[in-house]
Write an enzyme that holds these catalytic residues in place. Sequence first.
Site, PDB file in Angstrom:
ATOM      1  N   ASP A 123       0.851  -1.186   0.000  1.00  0.00           N
ATOM      2  CA  ASP A 123       0.000   0.000   0.000  1.00  0.00           C
ATOM      3  C   ASP A 123       0.885   1.233   0.000  1.00  0.00           C
ATOM      4  OD1 ASP A 123      -2.507   1.320   0.098  1.00  0.00           O
ATOM      5  OD2 ASP A 123      -2.190   1.753   2.209  1.00  0.00           O
ATOM      6  N   TYR A 125       1.336   5.698  -0.436  1.00  0.00           N
ATOM      7  CA  TYR A 125       0.943   6.930   0.256  1.00  0.00           C
ATOM      8  C   TYR A 125       1.196   8.049  -0.741  1.00  0.00           C
ATOM      9  CZ  TYR A 125       0.991   9.998   4.485  1.00  0.00           C
ATOM     10  OH  TYR A 125       0.738  10.932   5.457  1.00  0.00           O
ATOM     11  N   HIS A 130      -3.387  14.238   0.637  1.00  0.00           N
ATOM     12  CA  HIS A 130      -3.611  13.396   1.814  1.00  0.00           C
ATOM     13  C   HIS A 130      -2.430  13.488   2.784  1.00  0.00           C
ATOM     14  CE1 HIS A 130      -4.869   9.997   4.255  1.00  0.00           C
ATOM     15  NE2 HIS A 130      -3.734   9.376   3.998  1.00  0.00           N
ATOM     16  N   ARG A 139       1.644  17.356  12.824  1.00  0.00           N
ATOM     17  CA  ARG A 139       2.887  18.110  13.024  1.00  0.00           C
ATOM     18  C   ARG A 139       2.623  19.595  12.779  1.00  0.00           C
ATOM     19  NH1 ARG A 139       4.310  13.731   9.979  1.00  0.00           N
ATOM     20  NH2 ARG A 139       4.362  14.962   8.054  1.00  0.00           N
ATOM     21  N   GLU A 195     -10.196   4.221   3.735  1.00  0.00           N
ATOM     22  CA  GLU A 195      -9.267   4.841   2.805  1.00  0.00           C
ATOM     23  C   GLU A 195      -9.707   4.448   1.396  1.00  0.00           C
ATOM     24  OE1 GLU A 195      -5.219   3.940   3.782  1.00  0.00           O
ATOM     25  OE2 GLU A 195      -5.204   5.329   5.478  1.00  0.00           O
ATOM     26  N   GLU A 197      -9.190   4.017  -2.327  1.00  0.00           N
ATOM     27  CA  GLU A 197      -7.970   3.818  -3.105  1.00  0.00           C
ATOM     28  C   GLU A 197      -8.265   3.087  -4.412  1.00  0.00           C
ATOM     29  OE1 GLU A 197      -4.713   2.180  -0.915  1.00  0.00           O
ATOM     30  OE2 GLU A 197      -5.386   3.001   1.005  1.00  0.00           O
ATOM     31  N   ASP A 229      -8.991   0.434   2.108  1.00  0.00           N
ATOM     32  CA  ASP A 229      -7.973  -0.059   3.036  1.00  0.00           C
ATOM     33  C   ASP A 229      -8.317   0.459   4.435  1.00  0.00           C
ATOM     34  OD1 ASP A 229      -5.699  -1.490   3.715  1.00  0.00           O
ATOM     35  OD2 ASP A 229      -4.382   0.227   3.456  1.00  0.00           O
ATOM     36  N   ARG A 233      -7.228   4.110  13.286  1.00  0.00           N
ATOM     37  CA  ARG A 233      -6.314   5.230  13.490  1.00  0.00           C
ATOM     38  C   ARG A 233      -5.710   5.246  14.888  1.00  0.00           C
ATOM     39  NH1 ARG A 233      -5.113   6.876   8.379  1.00  0.00           N
ATOM     40  NH2 ARG A 233      -7.007   7.214   7.178  1.00  0.00           N
ATOM     41  N   GLN A 236      -3.088   2.473  15.049  1.00  0.00           N
ATOM     42  CA  GLN A 236      -1.973   2.815  14.172  1.00  0.00           C
ATOM     43  C   GLN A 236      -1.098   3.922  14.762  1.00  0.00           C
ATOM     44  OE1 GLN A 236      -3.173   3.935  10.224  1.00  0.00           O
ATOM     45  NE2 GLN A 236      -1.116   4.432   9.560  1.00  0.00           N
ATOM     46  N   TYR A 240       2.891   2.877  15.166  1.00  0.00           N
ATOM     47  CA  TYR A 240       3.594   2.991  13.887  1.00  0.00           C
ATOM     48  C   TYR A 240       5.016   3.533  13.997  1.00  0.00           C
ATOM     49  CZ  TYR A 240       3.220   8.066  13.088  1.00  0.00           C
ATOM     50  OH  TYR A 240       3.352   9.430  13.148  1.00  0.00           O
ATOM     51  N   LYS A 249      -3.618  -1.660  10.369  1.00  0.00           N
ATOM     52  CA  LYS A 249      -3.950  -1.766   8.952  1.00  0.00           C
ATOM     53  C   LYS A 249      -4.184  -3.200   8.487  1.00  0.00           C
ATOM     54  CE  LYS A 249      -3.618   1.257   6.402  1.00  0.00           C
ATOM     55  NZ  LYS A 249      -4.633   2.223   5.919  1.00  0.00           N
ATOM     56  N   THR A 253      -8.608  -5.496   4.260  1.00  0.00           N
ATOM     57  CA  THR A 253      -8.596  -4.585   3.117  1.00  0.00           C
ATOM     58  C   THR A 253      -9.594  -5.137   2.111  1.00  0.00           C
ATOM     59  OG1 THR A 253      -6.267  -3.973   3.428  1.00  0.00           O
ATOM     60  CG2 THR A 253      -7.213  -3.610   1.250  1.00  0.00           C
ATOM     61  N   THR A 342      -4.563   6.454   0.028  1.00  0.00           N
ATOM     62  CA  THR A 342      -5.767   7.275   0.039  1.00  0.00           C
ATOM     63  C   THR A 342      -5.737   8.312  -1.085  1.00  0.00           C
ATOM     64  OG1 THR A 342      -5.900   7.039   2.434  1.00  0.00           O
ATOM     65  CG2 THR A 342      -7.204   8.787   1.437  1.00  0.00           C
ATOM     66  N   GLU A 356      -9.565  12.950   7.420  1.00  0.00           N
ATOM     67  CA  GLU A 356      -9.459  14.232   6.716  1.00  0.00           C
ATOM     68  C   GLU A 356     -10.811  14.933   6.629  1.00  0.00           C
ATOM     69  OE1 GLU A 356      -6.662  14.017   3.076  1.00  0.00           O
ATOM     70  OE2 GLU A 356      -7.452  11.984   3.378  1.00  0.00           O
TER      71      GLU A 356
END
Length: 413
Positions: A123, A125, A130, A139, A195, A197, A229, A233, A236, A240, A249, A253, A342, A356
Amino acid sequence: MTAHRVARSWVPMPEDHPFGLQTLPFGSFAGPGGRPRVGVAIGDQVLDVSAAWPALAGCDEGLFATGRLERLLAAGPACWARTRQLLTRWLSEAGERERVAAYLSPASAHTMLLPFEVADYVDFYASEHHAANLGSMFRPGSEPLTPNWKHMPIGYHGRAGTIVVSGTPIVRPAGQRRAADGAVQVGPSTRLDIEAELGFVVGVPSGMGAPVPLDRFDQHVFGVCLVNDWSARDIQSWEYVPLGPFLGKSFATSISPWIVPLAALEHARVTPPPRTPRPPAYLNDAHQARWGLDVRLEVRLNGTKISEPCFADMYWTAAQQLAHMTVNGAGLRTGDLFASGTISGPTPRSRGSLIELTWNGAHPLQVAGGEERTFLEDGDEVIITATAPGPAATTVGLGEVTGRVVPAEAAVR
C-alpha cells in the site's frame, strides 16, 4: 462444467451502461455447487467464461478452467488483447451474440468471490493532498510533508491474507491504543476509518534482481480494482513509530470483485501533476507514456455521499510505484496487488478518508437520519464506486467495493 445450457435469447443492453463493451471486467463467481467460475460483466449480466471459452473459442481450454484469474493474469499482454478482442466480437456481432446468450445470466443471481489469490500486498501513500493534510494535523507548525516524500513513493508491505472481496463484513479490530491521559489500553478500535484507493493487479511476474522500468508497467500489470484499506487510526498512531503500519492496517482490506483491464482505461489516461524537485531517473516520467488516470470515485456512508476524490490528483502514478517497488531487485509474482494509498484532492469534498473529512474528529459529518459521524460506528456501511471516461463518450465503470462494520466478537484481554 454443466452438460446442458439453458436456451436464452440475447437481451439488449443500454448503450450507456458502465459495464458495456468498453469495460468488460473479469471476476470470479460461485457457480453450480459453489465451484468458482470466471465471469465477465456485460451490463447487468455475467458471461460464464469458464463454460463459454472451451465451447466457443476452440482454443486455450485451460485458461479459465480453475474459475479464478491467475492463469489469465500470467498469460501476458498478447493473450490479454486476444481475449478482449474475442469477447468483444462475441458480445457485439449479431450472429455471435445468439451463440453466447446461453452462457449469460443475471449478475444479481451470483455470489462474487475473491477473483485471484493475492500473492503480496503493498500500500502506497501517493496523494500529496492526503499526506499534507495528515502532516498538518499531527505536526502543526512544521513542514507537513516528510523530507523524503517528493523523492520517492512511500509505501509499506501489508498482509495479503486479509484482502477480502466486497461485501465481506468488517469486524471491528482490537489492539493497543493510547488514551488522552497517556494510559495504554487494549480493546476494540474507537477510531475506525476508511481509505478510498485504486488497486493495481500484477499479472506477469519478474525475476529477482530485475527492476521494472516505467515503460514496462503495462507489460506486467493486468488491470485495476477499487480498494477500501480500512484503518484503525488509534491503534496505528500508537504502534507505527518506528516501523510503520502494522495491526492498525492488517485486519482487513476490501477490494471490488471486478478487475477492469488497463486496456479499458486508455481514454482515461491524463498527464499527472508536475513534480518538484525532478524525481530520480528511474522515476522520471517526463518523457514516458502518461499514467495519470481520470478515475472519479464516490464514497457513501450509510447512503450519504461524503466524498468525491479523483485519481488524477495523485502525485505519484502506478507506473512510478511499480518502478520504485522493484528498484531494489524485488521480484513480482502473479497476483501481487499494490494500492495507491488514500486518494484525496485539493478541496474538502475530495478527501478520501474520515480523518481528513472530519479533520481528526473536530468537524463531524452529517449522514442519513440526521446522525453525525467522526469515525465509523458498528453497523455503518461504506460503499465506494468509480467511473472513468471511455471511447466515444462512453463511461467505464469500476463497480463498487462495500463493507459493513460489525462489532468485535470478544474483547481482547
